[in-house]
Design a protein around this motif. Sequence first.
Motif, PDB file in Angstrom:
ATOM      1  N   UNK A 141     -14.424  -6.221  68.989  1.00  0.00           N
ATOM      2  CA  UNK A 141     -14.816  -4.829  68.780  1.00  0.00           C
ATOM      3  C   UNK A 141     -15.868  -4.445  69.820  1.00  0.00           C
ATOM      4  N   UNK A 142     -15.737  -3.234  70.352  1.00  0.00           N
ATOM      5  CA  UNK A 142     -16.669  -2.711  71.343  1.00  0.00           C
ATOM      6  C   UNK A 142     -17.301  -1.437  70.812  1.00  0.00           C
ATOM      7  N   UNK A 143     -18.619  -1.337  70.906  1.00  0.00           N
ATOM      8  CA  UNK A 143     -19.346  -0.150  70.455  1.00  0.00           C
ATOM      9  C   UNK A 143     -20.282   0.290  71.573  1.00  0.00           C
ATOM     10  N   UNK A 144     -20.655   1.569  71.521  1.00  0.00           N
ATOM     11  CA  UNK A 144     -21.608   2.143  72.474  1.00  0.00           C
ATOM     12  C   UNK A 144     -22.833   2.597  71.709  1.00  0.00           C
ATOM     13  N   UNK A 145     -23.993   2.160  72.173  1.00  0.00           N
ATOM     14  CA  UNK A 145     -25.236   2.467  71.479  1.00  0.00           C
ATOM     15  C   UNK A 145     -26.319   2.826  72.481  1.00  0.00           C
ATOM     16  N   UNK A 146     -27.258   3.677  72.037  1.00  0.00           N
ATOM     17  CA  UNK A 146     -28.358   4.062  72.910  1.00  0.00           C
ATOM     18  C   UNK A 146     -29.327   2.926  73.138  1.00  0.00           C
ATOM     19  N   UNK A 147     -29.629   2.155  72.100  1.00  0.00           N
ATOM     20  CA  UNK A 147     -30.545   1.015  72.194  1.00  0.00           C
ATOM     21  C   UNK A 147     -29.737  -0.259  71.951  1.00  0.00           C
ATOM     22  N   UNK A 148     -29.417  -0.961  73.023  1.00  0.00           N
ATOM     23  CA  UNK A 148     -28.569  -2.154  72.924  1.00  0.00           C
ATOM     24  C   UNK A 148     -29.273  -3.247  72.133  1.00  0.00           C
ATOM     25  N   UNK A 149     -30.557  -3.438  72.352  1.00  0.00           N
ATOM     26  CA  UNK A 149     -31.305  -4.501  71.674  1.00  0.00           C
ATOM     27  C   UNK A 149     -31.333  -4.274  70.167  1.00  0.00           C
ATOM     28  N   UNK A 150     -31.623  -3.034  69.758  1.00  0.00           N
ATOM     29  CA  UNK A 150     -31.673  -2.728  68.328  1.00  0.00           C
ATOM     30  C   UNK A 150     -30.295  -2.870  67.690  1.00  0.00           C
ATOM     31  N   UNK A 151     -29.242  -2.445  68.386  1.00  0.00           N
ATOM     32  CA  UNK A 151     -27.887  -2.566  67.845  1.00  0.00           C
ATOM     33  C   UNK A 151     -27.500  -4.024  67.670  1.00  0.00           C
ATOM     34  N   UNK A 152     -27.851  -4.868  68.644  1.00  0.00           N
ATOM     35  CA  UNK A 152     -27.546  -6.294  68.534  1.00  0.00           C
ATOM     36  C   UNK A 152     -28.302  -6.930  67.374  1.00  0.00           C
ATOM     37  N   UNK A 153     -29.533  -6.528  67.161  1.00  0.00           N
ATOM     38  CA  UNK A 153     -30.317  -7.074  66.041  1.00  0.00           C
ATOM     39  C   UNK A 153     -29.710  -6.687  64.701  1.00  0.00           C
ATOM     40  N   UNK A 154     -29.272  -5.440  64.568  1.00  0.00           N
ATOM     41  CA  UNK A 154     -28.639  -5.011  63.310  1.00  0.00           C
ATOM     42  C   UNK A 154     -27.336  -5.771  63.074  1.00  0.00           C
ATOM     43  N   UNK A 155     -26.572  -6.003  64.141  1.00  0.00           N
ATOM     44  CA  UNK A 155     -25.310  -6.748  63.994  1.00  0.00           C
ATOM     45  C   UNK A 155     -25.580  -8.175  63.517  1.00  0.00           C
ATOM     46  N   UNK A 156     -26.606  -8.814  64.060  1.00  0.00           N
ATOM     47  CA  UNK A 156     -26.946 -10.174  63.620  1.00  0.00           C
ATOM     48  C   UNK A 156     -27.371 -10.194  62.167  1.00  0.00           C
ATOM     49  N   UNK A 157     -28.120  -9.185  61.731  1.00  0.00           N
ATOM     50  CA  UNK A 157     -28.535  -9.125  60.327  1.00  0.00           C
ATOM     51  C   UNK A 157     -27.332  -8.973  59.403  1.00  0.00           C
ATOM     52  N   UNK A 158     -26.359  -8.161  59.815  1.00  0.00           N
ATOM     53  CA  UNK A 158     -25.160  -7.974  59.000  1.00  0.00           C
ATOM     54  C   UNK A 158     -24.396  -9.289  58.842  1.00  0.00           C
ATOM     55  N   UNK A 159     -24.224  -9.998  59.955  1.00  0.00           N
ATOM     56  CA  UNK A 159     -23.427 -11.238  59.924  1.00  0.00           C
ATOM     57  C   UNK A 159     -24.143 -12.334  59.153  1.00  0.00           C
ATOM     58  N   UNK A 160     -25.427 -12.540  59.417  1.00  0.00           N
ATOM     59  CA  UNK A 160     -26.157 -13.585  58.706  1.00  0.00           C
ATOM     60  C   UNK A 160     -26.288 -13.264  57.217  1.00  0.00           C
ATOM     61  N   UNK A 161     -26.382 -11.979  56.881  1.00  0.00           N
ATOM     62  CA  UNK A 161     -26.427 -11.598  55.474  1.00  0.00           C
ATOM     63  C   UNK A 161     -25.133 -11.907  54.744  1.00  0.00           C
ATOM     64  N   UNK A 162     -24.026 -11.954  55.477  1.00  0.00           N
ATOM     65  CA  UNK A 162     -22.730 -12.287  54.883  1.00  0.00           C
ATOM     66  C   UNK A 162     -22.435 -13.775  54.900  1.00  0.00           C
ATOM     67  N   UNK A 163     -23.388 -14.586  55.370  1.00  0.00           N
ATOM     68  CA  UNK A 163     -23.167 -16.028  55.406  1.00  0.00           C
ATOM     69  C   UNK A 163     -22.635 -16.545  56.723  1.00  0.00           C
ATOM     70  N   UNK A 164     -22.588 -15.699  57.758  1.00  0.00           N
ATOM     71  CA  UNK A 164     -22.102 -16.135  59.057  1.00  0.00           C
ATOM     72  C   UNK A 164     -23.229 -16.533  59.980  1.00  0.00           C
ATOM     73  N   UNK A 165     -22.900 -16.761  61.243  1.00  0.00           N
ATOM     74  CA  UNK A 165     -23.903 -17.171  62.217  1.00  0.00           C
ATOM     75  C   UNK A 165     -23.444 -16.764  63.615  1.00  0.00           C
ATOM     76  N   UNK A 166     -24.371 -16.833  64.566  1.00  0.00           N
ATOM     77  CA  UNK A 166     -24.092 -16.471  65.954  1.00  0.00           C
ATOM     78  C   UNK A 166     -23.550 -17.694  66.689  1.00  0.00           C
ATOM     79  N   UNK A 167     -22.336 -17.559  67.223  1.00  0.00           N
ATOM     80  CA  UNK A 167     -21.757 -18.659  67.983  1.00  0.00           C
ATOM     81  C   UNK A 167     -22.263 -18.712  69.408  1.00  0.00           C
ATOM     82  N   UNK A 168     -22.337 -17.544  70.062  1.00  0.00           N
ATOM     83  CA  UNK A 168     -22.843 -17.469  71.429  1.00  0.00           C
ATOM     84  C   UNK A 168     -23.244 -16.030  71.711  1.00  0.00           C
ATOM     85  N   UNK A 169     -24.093 -15.856  72.722  1.00  0.00           N
ATOM     86  CA  UNK A 169     -24.562 -14.521  73.105  1.00  0.00           C
ATOM     87  C   UNK A 169     -24.748 -14.474  74.616  1.00  0.00           C
ATOM     88  N   UNK A 170     -24.220 -13.407  75.225  1.00  0.00           N
ATOM     89  CA  UNK A 170     -24.335 -13.199  76.665  1.00  0.00           C
ATOM     90  C   UNK A 170     -24.960 -11.827  76.883  1.00  0.00           C
TER      91      UNK A 170
END
Length: 280
Positions: free
Chosen positions: A59-88
Amino acid sequence: MLLIGGCAGSGGSSGANGAARSGAAGAAALRGPGGGGAAKTAEAANLAPAQAIVYTASVTVRAGDVTAAASRAKQIVTGAGGYVGSEDAEETSSGSRPGTTITFKVPAARYTEVLDRLGSAQIGRRTSLQQHAEDVTQEVADVDSRVASAKATLASFRALLAKATTVSEVIRVEQEISQREADLESLQARQRTLARQTAYATVTLRVDGGGAPAKRRTHGFTGGLAAGWRAFTAFVGTLTLALGWALPFLVVAAVIGLPVYGLRRRRRLSRPGAEPQGPA
């Protein structure tokens, strides 16, 4: 080798007979008084194993603040029991982040929910979505069956090793055991890989910058002055570009043209002029 084959065959036969006897005993227990329906239910459950699906999405999204959007995405995934595999993450010299790509591992049971949230306004404006689902139920069942068979065969060879009486028999049996152990380890590695792939879906999130609001335009004298300055700088930039493009041609023309002009002028001056006529 005949001893090895005979023992392996007898071990497989006895294992098959034992399995048949235990299966018959289990079926008889289920067919106790009024147990016919339970037996049919258990048999149907064995014939229809649970599906094993490997889910992947991008999935690809466009956001004004990339850092804040990435942080919210990590919170969503970790809250569901997932984890970050890799980040570039991409960063400019000024420290800003024009974009980032994150690969998440999401529990398969919550795959759809998490994917919807990652592509929602919580992160940014979704621009693309790709999903893929692969049914590996048959492969999982095949690998599980081969693992069980390899374990049974390995147990037979280990029992045969205890019965070996000569050095040659011991060497041959140990070679067979070594090969069977390598095959079993390979099958178990594939089994673990399939278990991870079916337990966790893979979701790749791409966050692009550029979602910031457009600059406000100022009207009146200040707006006209700003517009005029922008036009002037654009004109100067265009003129400079044209001059830079034409400068090499002007230099070549000067190098060739100046000597030619000087030579022609020298020739004209060296010609004898017409002599003036005296009085008649």
